[in-house]
Design a protein around this motif. Structure first.
Motif, PDB file in Angstrom:
ATOM      1  N   SER A  25     -32.563 -32.880  14.633  1.00  0.00           N
ATOM      2  CA  SER A  25     -32.448 -31.419  14.581  1.00  0.00           C
ATOM      3  C   SER A  25     -31.066 -30.916  14.992  1.00  0.00           C
ATOM      4  CB  SER A  25     -33.514 -30.771  15.444  1.00  0.00           C
ATOM      5  OG  SER A  25     -33.315 -31.084  16.792  1.00  0.00           O
ATOM      6  N   LYS A  26     -30.277 -31.726  15.699  1.00  0.00           N
ATOM      7  CA  LYS A  26     -28.935 -31.316  16.117  1.00  0.00           C
ATOM      8  C   LYS A  26     -27.911 -31.480  14.992  1.00  0.00           C
ATOM      9  CE  LYS A  26     -29.931 -30.697  20.511  1.00  0.00           C
ATOM     10  NZ  LYS A  26     -29.943 -29.452  21.146  1.00  0.00           N
ATOM     11  N   SER A  27     -28.271 -32.187  13.959  1.00  0.00           N
ATOM     12  CA  SER A  27     -27.352 -32.433  12.842  1.00  0.00           C
ATOM     13  C   SER A  27     -27.077 -31.129  12.095  1.00  0.00           C
ATOM     14  CB  SER A  27     -27.965 -33.469  11.905  1.00  0.00           C
ATOM     15  OG  SER A  27     -27.372 -33.425  10.647  1.00  0.00           O
ATOM     16  N   PRO A  28     -25.806 -30.840  11.739  1.00  0.00           N
ATOM     17  CA  PRO A  28     -25.488 -29.619  10.980  1.00  0.00           C
ATOM     18  C   PRO A  28     -26.182 -29.589   9.617  1.00  0.00           C
ATOM     19  CG  PRO A  28     -23.480 -30.622  11.824  1.00  0.00           C
ATOM     20  CD  PRO A  28     -24.602 -31.555  12.134  1.00  0.00           C
ATOM     21  N   ASP A  29     -26.340 -30.750   8.989  1.00  0.00           N
ATOM     22  CA  ASP A  29     -27.028 -30.788   7.688  1.00  0.00           C
ATOM     23  C   ASP A  29     -28.502 -30.395   7.838  1.00  0.00           C
ATOM     24  OD1 ASP A  29     -24.717 -31.589   6.405  1.00  0.00           O
ATOM     25  OD2 ASP A  29     -25.202 -33.738   6.512  1.00  0.00           O
ATOM     26  N   ALA A  30     -29.150 -30.892   8.878  1.00  0.00           N
ATOM     27  CA  ALA A  30     -30.561 -30.573   9.121  1.00  0.00           C
ATOM     28  C   ALA A  30     -30.732 -29.094   9.454  1.00  0.00           C
ATOM     29  CB  ALA A  30     -31.117 -31.434  10.241  1.00  0.00           C
ATOM     30  N   GLN A  31     -29.795 -28.551  10.227  1.00  0.00           N
ATOM     31  CA  GLN A  31     -29.870 -27.129  10.567  1.00  0.00           C
ATOM     32  C   GLN A  31     -29.643 -26.250   9.330  1.00  0.00           C
ATOM     33  OE1 GLN A  31     -27.203 -26.411  13.835  1.00  0.00           O
ATOM     34  NE2 GLN A  31     -28.590 -27.388  15.325  1.00  0.00           N
ATOM     35  N   ALA A  32     -28.736 -26.633   8.446  1.00  0.00           N
ATOM     36  CA  ALA A  32     -28.488 -25.880   7.213  1.00  0.00           C
ATOM     37  C   ALA A  32     -29.710 -25.935   6.299  1.00  0.00           C
ATOM     38  CB  ALA A  32     -27.249 -26.424   6.504  1.00  0.00           C
ATOM     39  N   LEU A  33     -30.282 -27.130   6.160  1.00  0.00           N
ATOM     40  CA  LEU A  33     -31.484 -27.291   5.334  1.00  0.00           C
ATOM     41  C   LEU A  33     -32.638 -26.480   5.926  1.00  0.00           C
ATOM     42  CD1 LEU A  33     -32.890 -28.674   2.948  1.00  0.00           C
ATOM     43  CD2 LEU A  33     -33.451 -30.544   4.502  1.00  0.00           C
ATOM     44  N   SER A  34     -32.790 -26.499   7.227  1.00  0.00           N
ATOM     45  CA  SER A  34     -33.837 -25.745   7.900  1.00  0.00           C
ATOM     46  C   SER A  34     -33.683 -24.246   7.658  1.00  0.00           C
ATOM     47  CB  SER A  34     -33.804 -26.047   9.393  1.00  0.00           C
ATOM     48  OG  SER A  34     -34.753 -25.274  10.064  1.00  0.00           O
ATOM     49  N   SER A  55     -36.384 -27.462  11.551  1.00  0.00           N
ATOM     50  CA  SER A  55     -35.697 -28.081  12.693  1.00  0.00           C
ATOM     51  C   SER A  55     -36.547 -28.024  13.963  1.00  0.00           C
ATOM     52  CB  SER A  55     -34.350 -27.399  12.927  1.00  0.00           C
ATOM     53  OG  SER A  55     -34.535 -26.049  13.261  1.00  0.00           O
ATOM     54  N   GLN A  56     -37.556 -27.156  13.995  1.00  0.00           N
ATOM     55  CA  GLN A  56     -38.417 -27.044  15.164  1.00  0.00           C
ATOM     56  C   GLN A  56     -39.380 -28.231  15.288  1.00  0.00           C
ATOM     57  OE1 GLN A  56     -40.089 -23.235  14.179  1.00  0.00           O
ATOM     58  NE2 GLN A  56     -38.683 -22.135  15.538  1.00  0.00           N
ATOM     59  N   ILE A  57     -39.660 -28.909  14.175  1.00  0.00           N
ATOM     60  CA  ILE A  57     -40.605 -30.032  14.230  1.00  0.00           C
ATOM     61  C   ILE A  57     -39.912 -31.390  14.101  1.00  0.00           C
ATOM     62  CG2 ILE A  57     -42.560 -28.675  13.415  1.00  0.00           C
ATOM     63  CD1 ILE A  57     -42.131 -29.950  10.650  1.00  0.00           C
ATOM     64  N   LEU A  58     -38.589 -31.385  13.879  1.00  0.00           N
ATOM     65  CA  LEU A  58     -37.850 -32.640  13.782  1.00  0.00           C
ATOM     66  C   LEU A  58     -37.542 -33.180  15.181  1.00  0.00           C
ATOM     67  CD1 LEU A  58     -35.258 -31.867  10.945  1.00  0.00           C
ATOM     68  CD2 LEU A  58     -37.234 -33.364  10.810  1.00  0.00           C
ATOM     69  N   PRO A  59     -37.392 -34.474  15.287  1.00  0.00           N
ATOM     70  CA  PRO A  59     -36.960 -35.033  16.580  1.00  0.00           C
ATOM     71  C   PRO A  59     -35.587 -34.493  16.958  1.00  0.00           C
ATOM     72  CG  PRO A  59     -37.522 -36.784  15.016  1.00  0.00           C
ATOM     73  CD  PRO A  59     -37.623 -35.490  14.294  1.00  0.00           C
ATOM     74  N   GLU A  60     -35.301 -34.464  18.220  1.00  0.00           N
ATOM     75  CA  GLU A  60     -34.058 -33.874  18.720  1.00  0.00           C
ATOM     76  C   GLU A  60     -32.819 -34.530  18.130  1.00  0.00           C
ATOM     77  OE1 GLU A  60     -31.899 -33.194  22.981  1.00  0.00           O
ATOM     78  OE2 GLU A  60     -34.080 -33.251  22.922  1.00  0.00           O
ATOM     79  N   CYS A  61     -32.866 -35.822  17.910  1.00  0.00           N
ATOM     80  CA  CYS A  61     -31.693 -36.497  17.356  1.00  0.00           C
ATOM     81  C   CYS A  61     -31.379 -36.037  15.933  1.00  0.00           C
ATOM     82  CB  CYS A  61     -31.865 -38.021  17.417  1.00  0.00           C
ATOM     83  SG  CYS A  61     -33.233 -38.632  16.432  1.00  0.00           S
TER      84      CYS A  61
END
Length: 193
Positions: free
Chosen positions: A18-27, A10-16
């Motif tokens: 990285s805020k997603s709960p799915d992206a944060q869980a995967l991260s 999530s640190q290297i994903l674009p802000e739009c």
């Protein structure tokens, strides 16, 4: 600078994204997996730590590598050398070089002579060493050697050579004599005067 152990995707994903709960869980899941992987990597350096491993680890490692000549009753020093040479011996199995390395590992010093070097029967070889093993050790060695030599070759003998320094005294004497022959002498070429 971010360390691999602490990094999250999530640190290297674009802000739009990285805020997603799915992206944060995967991260978070990937971060835990990488952390676990790095911890497991600490144990893969076994070959560099063979000299410090305890007996039970040596036994397990020898079983895992299928070390050809390994025996749990051998000394730790020989066990470590056998494990260290396992992969090399698999590459050289069936060659005189592999037999000679085994002889040096088990007996400390030694040499292999093939049949054409000493005039023996074809496809035989001798082992020359200066070790002083017991008859049981020689019998065990013969079992071990059958795994590393090629099928057609047969061990003729194991010879033990000893160096012994002795003093040899030599004396030389010269006794001058004069002899004179007078007369005729017969030879195969006739009489000589």
């Amino acid at each position: 600078m971010i360390k691999l152990q602490n990094s999250q995707i999530s640190q290297i994903l674009p802000e739009c994204l990285s805020k997603s709960p799915d992206a944060q869980a995967l991260s978070f899941a990937l971060c835990r997996a990488v952390d676990k992987f790095i911890n497991y990597c600490r144990y893969i350096s076994v070959f560099s730590t063979i000299d410090t491993e305890p007996d039970h680890v040596l036994d397990i490692l020898a079983t895992e590598l299928d070390t050809q000549y390994y025996d749990e009753d051998l000394s730790n020093h020989i066990k470590r050398q056998l494990i260290r040479n396992t992969l090399n011996w698999y590459m050289k199995v069936g060659t005189p070089a592999a037999v000679e390395e085994l002889v040096k590992t088990v007996f400390g010093e030694g040499k292999v002579e093939e049949w054409f070097q000493y005039g023996g029967a074809p496809y035989t070889f001798k082992i020359l060493t200066n070790a002083n093993p017991s008859p049981a050790a020689v019998e065990e060695f013969e079992k071990i050697i059958s795994k590393v030599k090629n099928i057609r070759s047969h061990l003729e003998s194991v010879s033990y050579c000893r160096k012994q320094e002795i003093s040899v005294y030599v004396g030389i004497a010269s006794i001058p004599r004069t002899s004179t022959n007078i007369g005729w002498e017969d030879s195969k070429y006739g009489n000589i005067s």
